[in-house]
Design a protein around this motif. Structure first.
Motif, PDB file in Angstrom:
ATOM      1  N   ILE A   1       0.850  -1.196   0.000  1.00 36.77           N
ATOM      2  CA  ILE A   1       0.000   0.000   0.000  1.00 36.77           C
ATOM      3  C   ILE A   1       0.879   1.236   0.000  1.00 36.77           C
ATOM      4  CG2 ILE A   1      -1.778   1.255   1.301  1.00 36.77           C
ATOM      5  CD1 ILE A   1      -2.394  -1.512   2.667  1.00 36.77           C
ATOM      6  N   TRP A   2       0.532   2.208  -0.840  1.00 37.95           N
ATOM      7  CA  TRP A   2       1.278   3.468  -0.846  1.00 37.95           C
ATOM      8  C   TRP A   2       0.348   4.639  -1.156  1.00 37.95           C
ATOM      9  CZ3 TRP A   2       1.240   0.064  -4.886  1.00 37.95           C
ATOM     10  CH2 TRP A   2       0.989   0.554  -6.168  1.00 37.95           C
ATOM     11  N   ILE A   3       0.844   5.849  -0.949  1.00 34.72           N
ATOM     12  CA  ILE A   3       0.085   7.079  -1.192  1.00 34.72           C
ATOM     13  C   ILE A   3       0.368   7.554  -2.606  1.00 34.72           C
ATOM     14  CG2 ILE A   3      -0.278   9.460  -0.432  1.00 34.72           C
ATOM     15  CD1 ILE A   3       0.896   8.448   2.332  1.00 34.72           C
ATOM     16  N   GLY A   4      -0.686   7.876  -3.344  1.00 41.86           N
ATOM     17  CA  GLY A   4      -0.558   8.267  -4.748  1.00 41.86           C
ATOM     18  C   GLY A   4      -0.194   9.723  -4.950  1.00 41.86           C
ATOM     19  N   GLY A   5      -0.306  10.149  -6.183  1.00 40.66           N
ATOM     20  CA  GLY A   5       0.186  11.455  -6.591  1.00 40.66           C
ATOM     21  C   GLY A   5      -0.547  12.648  -6.021  1.00 40.66           C
ATOM     22  N   SER A   6      -1.820  12.485  -5.627  1.00 41.97           N
ATOM     23  CA  SER A   6      -2.550  13.619  -5.054  1.00 41.97           C
ATOM     24  C   SER A   6      -2.126  13.894  -3.619  1.00 41.97           C
ATOM     25  CB  SER A   6      -4.058  13.349  -5.092  1.00 41.97           C
ATOM     26  OG  SER A   6      -4.412  12.360  -4.137  1.00 41.97           O
ATOM     27  N   GLY A   7      -1.427  12.931  -3.010  1.00 41.33           N
ATOM     28  CA  GLY A   7      -1.040  13.060  -1.610  1.00 41.33           C
ATOM     29  C   GLY A   7      -2.105  12.570  -0.656  1.00 41.33           C
ATOM     30  N   ILE A   8      -3.268  12.182  -1.168  1.00 34.68           N
ATOM     31  CA  ILE A   8      -4.360  11.691  -0.323  1.00 34.68           C
ATOM     32  C   ILE A   8      -4.938  10.384  -0.850  1.00 34.68           C
ATOM     33  CG2 ILE A   8      -6.168  13.003  -1.498  1.00 34.68           C
ATOM     34  CD1 ILE A   8      -5.915  12.350   2.305  1.00 34.68           C
ATOM     35  N   ASP A   9      -4.724  10.090  -2.142  1.00 34.81           N
ATOM     36  CA  ASP A   9      -5.264   8.845  -2.700  1.00 34.81           C
ATOM     37  C   ASP A   9      -4.373   7.666  -2.333  1.00 34.81           C
ATOM     38  OD1 ASP A   9      -3.352  10.095  -4.501  1.00 34.81           O
ATOM     39  OD2 ASP A   9      -3.789   8.467  -5.901  1.00 34.81           O
ATOM     40  N   LEU A  10      -4.993   6.519  -2.100  1.00 39.16           N
ATOM     41  CA  LEU A  10      -4.261   5.310  -1.742  1.00 39.16           C
ATOM     42  C   LEU A  10      -4.249   4.348  -2.923  1.00 39.16           C
ATOM     43  CD1 LEU A  10      -5.590   4.915   1.877  1.00 39.16           C
ATOM     44  CD2 LEU A  10      -3.166   5.001   1.263  1.00 39.16           C
ATOM     45  N   ARG A  11      -3.121   3.700  -3.113  1.00 37.28           N
ATOM     46  CA  ARG A  11      -2.953   2.697  -4.153  1.00 37.28           C
ATOM     47  C   ARG A  11      -2.447   1.410  -3.496  1.00 37.28           C
ATOM     48  NH1 ARG A  11      -3.422   5.345  -9.412  1.00 37.28           N
ATOM     49  NH2 ARG A  11      -3.833   7.541  -8.872  1.00 37.28           N
ATOM     50  N   SER A  12      -2.679   0.279  -4.157  1.00 37.15           N
ATOM     51  CA  SER A  12      -2.130  -0.975  -3.636  1.00 37.15           C
ATOM     52  C   SER A  12      -2.073  -2.024  -4.729  1.00 37.15           C
ATOM     53  CB  SER A  12      -2.969  -1.492  -2.463  1.00 37.15           C
ATOM     54  OG  SER A  12      -4.199  -2.049  -2.907  1.00 37.15           O
ATOM     55  N   LYS A  13      -1.177  -2.979  -4.555  1.00 35.76           N
ATOM     56  CA  LYS A  13      -1.132  -4.153  -5.417  1.00 35.76           C
ATOM     57  C   LYS A  13      -0.555  -5.324  -4.618  1.00 35.76           C
ATOM     58  CE  LYS A  13       3.312  -3.080  -7.723  1.00 35.76           C
ATOM     59  NZ  LYS A  13       3.986  -3.130  -9.047  1.00 35.76           N
TER      60      LYS A  13
END
Length: 428
Positions: A80-92
């Motif tokens: 899990i990491w924080i995306g480009g907006s600084g608030i969106d979450l991404r994961s794989k």
């Protein structure tokens, strides 16, 4: 939140193996109570599900609930990491050959940063560094959630990686010796899908005025409780240091509290709790927003009040240390405001239990101030302060580390300190 009582164990603990939360039992109870005026939207969603082949749904569900432990030692790790907006979450997800207990055992990984707004297409590789492990309540077993931060291939933190700077501040000897505790009150709003209108509200119209909804009970006062409760249990299962939940002043808005947590752990736990909430609302077919003022008008906004104390504040004579911290915070007010979340000017208006964004203030038991000190802290002469300025979409790595930096590492000039003390009626 007044539960800043004792430090919690670190999130990088040995992972116990409680029984998994079966998704068929946990999520099937998520019944979204809507008023008659807005029920058609959710009825259509439910009808669509009922028209599906039940046998197909059951087969998929049985596969989701498969226990792989009797057949393989391999596990699934969700990075899990924080995306480009600084608030969106991404994961794989990736497969690991065996269970792990510490982030140091995990491999680094990478992703396409050009697809998350974090790297150019011609040099798009961003590297994930595992930092904290939590149990996975969705997959159960030995499967894990991994909170990561983000770096260039050369090992430099990318601009949206705020954890790296926070870790640097919290590793400072002076900060570390003060054992900073944080209790974070995360408010959020649940929205009906497609219409972006709060859960339970008649579409395009309004419920009755605020008053009966805060910690309210009943079909006409509480909308989204099953999501809040599901999230609470998922956090406990994961090992997140969640300390409570409650319905908020605006209907369709909820809060959960994380802490007390020490140093960098606070940010790790809040981000993982946000991830769980995103996944749960995804499964429930409800939209989650951290907008600090989702509905304009005479409705409360959403904040992320941050309770904070140091070792010196918690000891005898700590109230004087708290007042010195308040003085420092007053002198860096606009620097904090600029880092406390997007759209916060719509929330910090001086109304609805907020202070004006342009003016710093403090008070005892006053929820209309920038910084609130509890009656119990005043009476005992030691305790903690509550920073009420952060917006619901703030980055907890930024807020917690900035509080530590301003109160423990930053020193104002004597002249500025004297003027601020006079203005705030602080004798320090």
């Amino acid at each position: 939140m007044a539960q800043v009582l004792a430090a919690s164990p670190t999130c990088q603990m040995k992972l116990t193996k409680p029984s998994p939360i079966a998704s068929s039992k946990l999520w099937s109870s998520v019944v979204l109570k809507q008023k008659k005026q807005s029920s058609s939207k959710l009825r259509s969603f439910k009808v669509m599900v009922l028209q599906s082949d039940n046998s197909t749904i059951n087969r998929v569900e049985s596969l989701l609930n498969l226990d792989t432990k009797p057949f393989t030692d391999r596990i699934i790790a969700e990075y899990i990491w924080i995306g480009g907006s600084g608030i969106d979450l991404r994961s794989k997800s990736r497969t690991l050959e065996k269970p792990v207990e510490d982030p140091s055992e995990l491999p680094k990984w990478n992703y396409d940063g050009s697809s998350t707004g974090q790297a150019p297409g011609e040099d798009s590789e961003v590297i994930l560094y595992p930092q904290a492990i939590f149990r996975d309540p969705f997959r159960g077993g030995n499967n894990i959630l991994v909170i990561c931060d983000t770096y260039t291939p050369a090992g430099e933190p990318i601009p949206t990686n705020k954890r790296a700077r926070a870790a640097e501040i919290f590793s400072n000897k002076k900060v570390n010796e003060e054992i900073p505790w944080f209790g974070i009150e995360q408010e959020y709003t649940l929205l009906q899908p497609n219409v972006n209108w709060p859960l339970g509200w008649p579409v395009g119209a309004y419920p009755g005025p605020q008053g009966p909804y805060y910690c309210g009970v009943g079909a006409e006062k509480s909308w989204g409780r099953d999501i809040s409760d599901a999230h609470y249990k998922a956090c406990l299962y994961a090992g997140i240091n969640i300390s409570g939940t409650n319905g908020e002043v605006m209907p369709g808005q909820w809060e959960f509290q994380v802490g007390p947590s020490v140093g960098i752990e606070a940010g790790d736990h809040v981000w993982c709790a946000r991830y769980l909430l995103e996944r749960i609302t995804e499964q429930a077919g409800v939209v989650l927003t951290l907008d600090p003022k989702p509905i304009e008008g005479d409705w409360n906004g959403a904040g992320c009040h941050t309770n904070y104390s140091t070792k010196s504040m918690r000891e005898e004579g700590g109230f004087e240390v708290i007042k010195k911290a308040i003085l420092n915070l007053s002198l860096r007010h606009m620097e904090h405001i600029s880092a406390y979340g997007e759209g916060n000017e719509r929330r910090l208006t001086g109304k609805h239990e907020t202070a004006s964004i342009d003016q710093f203030s403090w008070g005892v038991a006053n929820r209309g101030c920038s910084i609130r000190v509890g009656r119990d802290t005043e009476k005992k002469g030691k305790g903690y302060l509550e920073d009420r300025r952060p917006a619901s979409n703030m980055d907890p790595y930024i807020v917690t580390s900035l509080l530590a930096e301003t109160t423990l590492l930053w020193e104002p000039t004597l002249e500025a300190e004297a003027l601020a003390a006079q203005k705030l009626s602080l004798n320090v």
